[in-house]
Design an enzyme around this catalytic site. Structure first.
Site, PDB file in Angstrom:
ATOM      1  N   ARG A 258      17.214  14.738 -13.779  1.00 35.36           N
ATOM      2  CA  ARG A 258      17.763  14.137 -12.800  1.00 35.36           C
ATOM      3  C   ARG A 258      19.110  13.197 -12.819  1.00 35.36           C
ATOM      4  NH1 ARG A 258      15.751   9.269 -17.228  1.00 35.36           N
ATOM      5  NH2 ARG A 258      17.804   8.960 -17.643  1.00 35.36           N
ATOM      6  N   HIS A 262      18.119   6.583 -15.509  1.00 31.07           N
ATOM      7  CA  HIS A 262      17.229   5.815 -15.279  1.00 31.07           C
ATOM      8  C   HIS A 262      16.129   4.828 -14.785  1.00 31.07           C
ATOM      9  CE1 HIS A 262      12.776   4.855 -15.543  1.00 31.07           C
ATOM     10  NE2 HIS A 262      13.173   3.468 -16.023  1.00 31.07           N
ATOM     11  N   TYR A 271      22.661   9.390 -23.957  1.00 31.90           N
ATOM     12  CA  TYR A 271      21.986  10.734 -24.661  1.00 31.90           C
ATOM     13  C   TYR A 271      21.896  11.843 -23.226  1.00 31.90           C
ATOM     14  CZ  TYR A 271      19.000   8.146 -21.421  1.00 31.90           C
ATOM     15  OH  TYR A 271      18.770   7.884 -19.650  1.00 31.90           O
TER      16      TYR A 271
END
Lengths: 360, 325
Positions: A258, A262, A271
Site C-alpha cells: 500500500r 489507508h 508507522y
C-alpha cells in the site's frame, strides 16, 4: 501450494517467456491504460480531499496491477465483489470517470443517490456489486452468487476481492469453507498490501503465507507478484478457467504494497518504515509494465502521453460537472430503505420538510 | 380445500406450496435437509425438491446469511433457517450491515430478497440459549421487516407474503406454540398482508397488545378479565415493522387504556415503542398509566422460566391496575 511467488515480468521489465500470457499488443496496451487511469483518478481524488473539496478518499496507489490483472481475466457476465481499493474493474467494464466523480461527490447524478461515502461504488449494470466498509462481508456473498450461477447451470464465475487484514475475519474462513464444500466457481482475490491500517501482516497471521490457507479448506491456493499485472492475470485466468470447468474455487494471494495511507483520514508516515516504502517504489506496477512494453517494442510514447493527457482532461471535466450538480433531493433520504416508503418514513420526511424548507 | 395443521406444519406447508410454483426459492440452513430441521419445519422438502434447493450448510450462521444474500442478489429467493434465534449473532453483521443496507447503500440497485426464518422465544425448557426473544434488535434496524405469526393460518399466509415481499424479512416463529394448537389452513397458496395487525378479540375497556406466543396469554387473560366484568380488546400485531399504527391507535383511542405484553426484556423492548407511540399520538385519549408486562431485564433463566415469561396472572394484574386507576 508452495510459498513460491509467481512472477512473469521481473522488476527490470524482463519477461519469463514460458509464462508470458498470449495477449495481443492492443490488449497489453489496454492493461496499461486501465492501471494508469486508476492511478490518475486516485492522484486527483487524494488532492481534492486535501483541498477540502472531497470529504474522504481511498487510494489504490501501488496496487493497480492486482485488480486490473484479475479483472481482465473475467468476462462481463462474471460478478465482481469489490472492496474499496479496486475501482479498476468497474472502469474496465465501462464505468466512466464522470460516473465515478458523481459518486465521490455524492451528488444528485450519483447512481447511488449520495447514500454512501466516497469510493463505495455500486455498478449493477456492470456486475460490480455495492462496496461495504465492514471487511470480508462480500466473501460469503460472492459464494452465494457463485452458488446461484451453478444452480442456474451457467458457466459464469464470482470473484471476491479483499485485503490481507480481511483474512482474519470470520467471514473469510466461512466463505472459503462454504465455497470449497459446495465446489463453486468462485475466486478469492487477496490484495495483500502488507498493512491493515497500521497493523502489519506479521501481526495478522502466523501462517507462512495467505495462499497456504487454501490448503486447509481443500482448494487451490496461489501466490503471485501483485505488482506484476501479467502474473496476476495469468493466475486469475487459470483460476477462472478451472472454475468454469467445474473444478471449484481458488484463493489467490497477490503480494503488493500500500503506497498511500489507508485513507485520507490516516497518516501512514507514523508507522510505515521509510526504507520499505522506497524499496517498493522501485517495484511500481505501472513503471514495471512500461519497461516490459518497451522491451517488447510495444511502447508508443506519443500514445502514452496522449492517454495521460486525455485522462487528466476527463478527470478535470468530471470534477467540474460533479461539483456543479445539486445535492440529492431531501425526499431521497427515505427512499430505498424498502421497495416502498412506509407510512412511518413518510411521516418522518414530512417533519424534516417542515423544519428544513430550504432544502429541495 | 383446507385441513387442520399446527403452526410448524403451516410453515412446511407454506414453503412447499411456494416452492412448487417457483424454482428460484432455495432453503438453506443447519439440518434443514436430510433431517428436515430440528423442529421438522422443513420435513420432507429435500426429498421433494432435491439437495440443490434444500441445502444442509456447514455450521456457520454468517455463511448461511451471507450466501443467502449472494444468491438473492443473483435473482434467487433465499429462505435461510437459523436453528434458534439465540444462534443468529454470528450473522448479525451480515443481517444488520449487509442484508438491511444493500438497497439503500446501492441507491436501489441491489435489493436482496431474503426471508430469514428463526424459531424464537421461551416456554420449551430451552434455558438461556434456546429461548431468547430479541426482535427489538431487528425492529431497530432500518431496512428489515419483522413478522411474527401467532396461529397456523397466519403462519402460512404471512410466510408466503414474506417470501414474495421484495424486502428482507425476519420471520420469527414462536416455537412454544409450534405444536400447541391446530387450525384450518387452506391447501392453496394465499397471503396474509405484512403490516396489518388483527383484532383477536374486541373489547371496550382496555387494549392489550401482543404477538407470537404471548397473544394466547393475552387472550386467556382477557377472557378472565371478561369474567370480572372488564372488556379487553386484544390486538395481534403480526408485523412489528412496518407497524400497523392505524389499527393500534384506533383501539387505544377507543379504550383509553393500554397493556403491552411481550416475552422480551423490558428495557428498550418493542413495548416501549408502542407506549411512546400512544403517548405521541393519542395522549388526549389516555386515561391511565400504560403498562408493560414483559420478560425481566435478565438473561433468560432456566429453572424459573415460568416466572420470567409473562403469564395470565401477570397480564390480568396489569389489566386490573389500568382499569381501576
Amino acid at each position: 501450494m508452495s510459498g513460491k511467488l509467481l512472477q512473469v515480468v521481473r522488476e527490470d521489465g524482463q519477461v519469463e517467456k514460458a509464462l508470458e500470457p498470449r495477449l495481443s499488443d492492443a490488449q497489453l496496451k489496454e492493461l496499461y491504460k486501465h492501471m494508469l487511469q486508476v492511478r490518475l483518478v486516485d492522484e486527483r481524488g487524494m488532492l481534492l480531499q486535501r483541498q477540502g473539496r472531497l470529504g474522504f478518499y481511498i487510494s489504490a496507489e501501488g496496487q493497480e496491477a492486482v485488480h486490473v490483472g484479475a479483472g481482465y481475466a473475467l468476462e462481463p457476465e462474471d460478478w465482481y465483489y469489490p472492496h474499496y481499493r479496486d475501482p479498476g474493474v468497474g472502469m474496465m467494464r465501462g464505468v466512466t470517470i464522470q460516473e465515478m466523480f458523481h459518486q465521490l461527490y455524492g451528488n444528485r447524478a450519483d447512481a447511488t443517490h449520495g447514500k454512501q461515502m466516497p469510493n463505495h461504488y455500486s455498478w449493477k449494470d456492470r456486475n460490480v456489486v455495492s462496496v461495504s466498509s465492514p471487511l470480508s462481508t462480500q466473501i460469503p456473498q460472492a459464494v452465494g452468487t457463485a452458488y446461484a450461477m451453478k444452480y442456474r447451470g451457467q458457466r459464469h464465475v464470482a470473484m471476491a476481492s479483499f485485503g490481507d487484514g480481511s483474512t482474519s475475519e470470520g467471514d473469510f474462513h466461512v466463505g472459503l469453507n462454504f465455497a470449497a464444500v459446495w465446489k463453486l466457481p468462485c475466486i478469492f482475490l487477496c490484495n495483500n498490501n502488507q498493512w491493515a491500517i497500521s497493523v502489519p501482516l506479521s501481526k495478522q497471521t502466523a501462517s507462512e503465507s495467505i495462499a497456504i490457507k487454501a490448503l486447509a479448506y481443500g482448494m487451490e491456493g496461489v501466490r503471485v507478484d501483485g505488482n506484476d499485472v501479467l502474473a496476476v492475470y495469468r493466475a486469475s485466468k487459470e483460476a477462472v478457467d478451472r472454475a468454469r470447468r467445474g473444478e471449484g474455487p481458488t484463493l489467490i494471494e497477490a503480494v503488493t504494497y500500500r503506497m498511500s495511507s489507508h485513507s485520507s483520514s490516516d497518516d501512514a508516515t507514523r508507522y510505515t518504515p521509510k526504507e520499505e516504502l522506497e524499496a517498493w517504489k522501485r517495484k511500481d506496477p505501472i513503471l514495471r509494465f512500461e519497461r516490459y512494453l518497451r522491451n517488447k517494442g510495444v511502447w508508443d510514447q506519443a500514445w502514452a502521453d496522449q492517454l495521460r493527457e486525455q485522462t487528466n482532461a476527463q478527470v478535470a471535466q468530471a470534477i467540474q460537472l460533479a461539483e456543479s450538480q445539486p445535492k440529492p433531493k431531501l425526499g431521497s433520504i427515505v427512499d430505498d430503505v424498502f421497495a416502498e416508503r412506509t407510512p412511518q418514513l413518510e411521516e418522518q420526511l414530512a417533519d424534516l420538510q417542515r423544519t428544513h424548507p430550504e432544502v429541495e | 380445500m383446507s385441513r387442520e395443521l399446527t403452526v410448524v406444519q403451516a410453515v412446511t406447508d407454506a414453503l412447499r406450496t411456494e416452492m412448487r410454483g417457483d424454482d428460484s426459492i432455495i432453503l438453506l440452513g443447519e439440518d434443514v435437509g436430510l433431517n428436515g430441521g430440528v423442529f421438522r419445519a422443513t420435513d420432507g422438502l429435500q426429498k421433494e425438491f432435491g439437495e440443490a434447493r434444500v441445502i444442509d450448510t456447514p455450521l456457520a450462521e454468517a455463511g448461511i446469511i451471507g450466501t443467502a444474500i449472494g444468491m438473492s442478489l443473483y435473482g434467487l429467493k433465499a429462505v435461510p433457517e437459523i436453528q434458534f434465534l439465540d444462534f443468529i449473532y454470528p450473522a448479525f453483521d451480515q443481517i444488520v450491515n449487509e442484508l438491511a443496507k444493500f438497497r439503500y447503500r446501492s441507491g436501489g440497485q441491489y435489493a436482496p430478497n431474503v426471508t430469514i426464518r428463526a424459531p424464537y422465544g421461551g416456554g420449551i425448557k430451552g434455558g438461556h440459549y434456546h429461548s431468547q426473544s430479541t426482535e427489538a434488535y431487528f425492529a431497530h434496524t432500518a431496512g428489515l421487516k419483522v413478522v411474527v405469526p401467532s396461529n397456523p393460518y397466519d403462519t402460512k399466509g404471512l410466510l408466503i407474503a414474506s417470501i414474495r415481499d421484495p424486502d428482507p424479512v425476519m420471520f420469527l416463529e414462536p416455537k412454544r406454540i409450534y405444536r400447541a394448537m391446530k387450525g384450518e389452513v387452506p391447501e392453496e397458496a394465499y397471503t396474509v398482508p405484512i403490516g396489518k395487525a388483527a383484532v383477536a378479540k374486541e373489547g371496550d375497556d382496555v387494549t392489550v397488545v401482543a404477538y407470537g406466543s404471548m397473544l394466547h396469554v393475552a387472550l386467556q387473560a382477557a377472557m378472565k378479565a371478561e369474567e370480572q366484568g372488564v372488556s379487553a380488546e386484544v390486538l395481534d400485531l403480526r408485523t412489528l415493522v412496518p407497524l400497523d399504527e392505524d389499527t393500534f391507535l384506533q383501539s387505544v383511542k377507543k379504550t383509553g387504556r393500554l397493556v403491552v405484553v411481550h416475552e422480551a426484556q423490558r428495557t428498550a423492548g418493542f413495548g416501549a415503542e408502542l407506549v411512546a407511540l400512544a403517548a405521541e399520538k393519542a395522549i388526549e385519549h389516555i386515561e391511565a398509566p400504560m403498562l408493560r408486562v414483559t420478560g425481566l431485564d435478565t438473561p433468560f433463566p432456566y429453572a424459573l422460566e415460568n416466572q420470567y415469561l409473562p403469564d395470565v396472572p401477570r397480564v390480568l394484574d396489569a389489566i386490573q391496575r389500568t382499569v381501576s386507576y
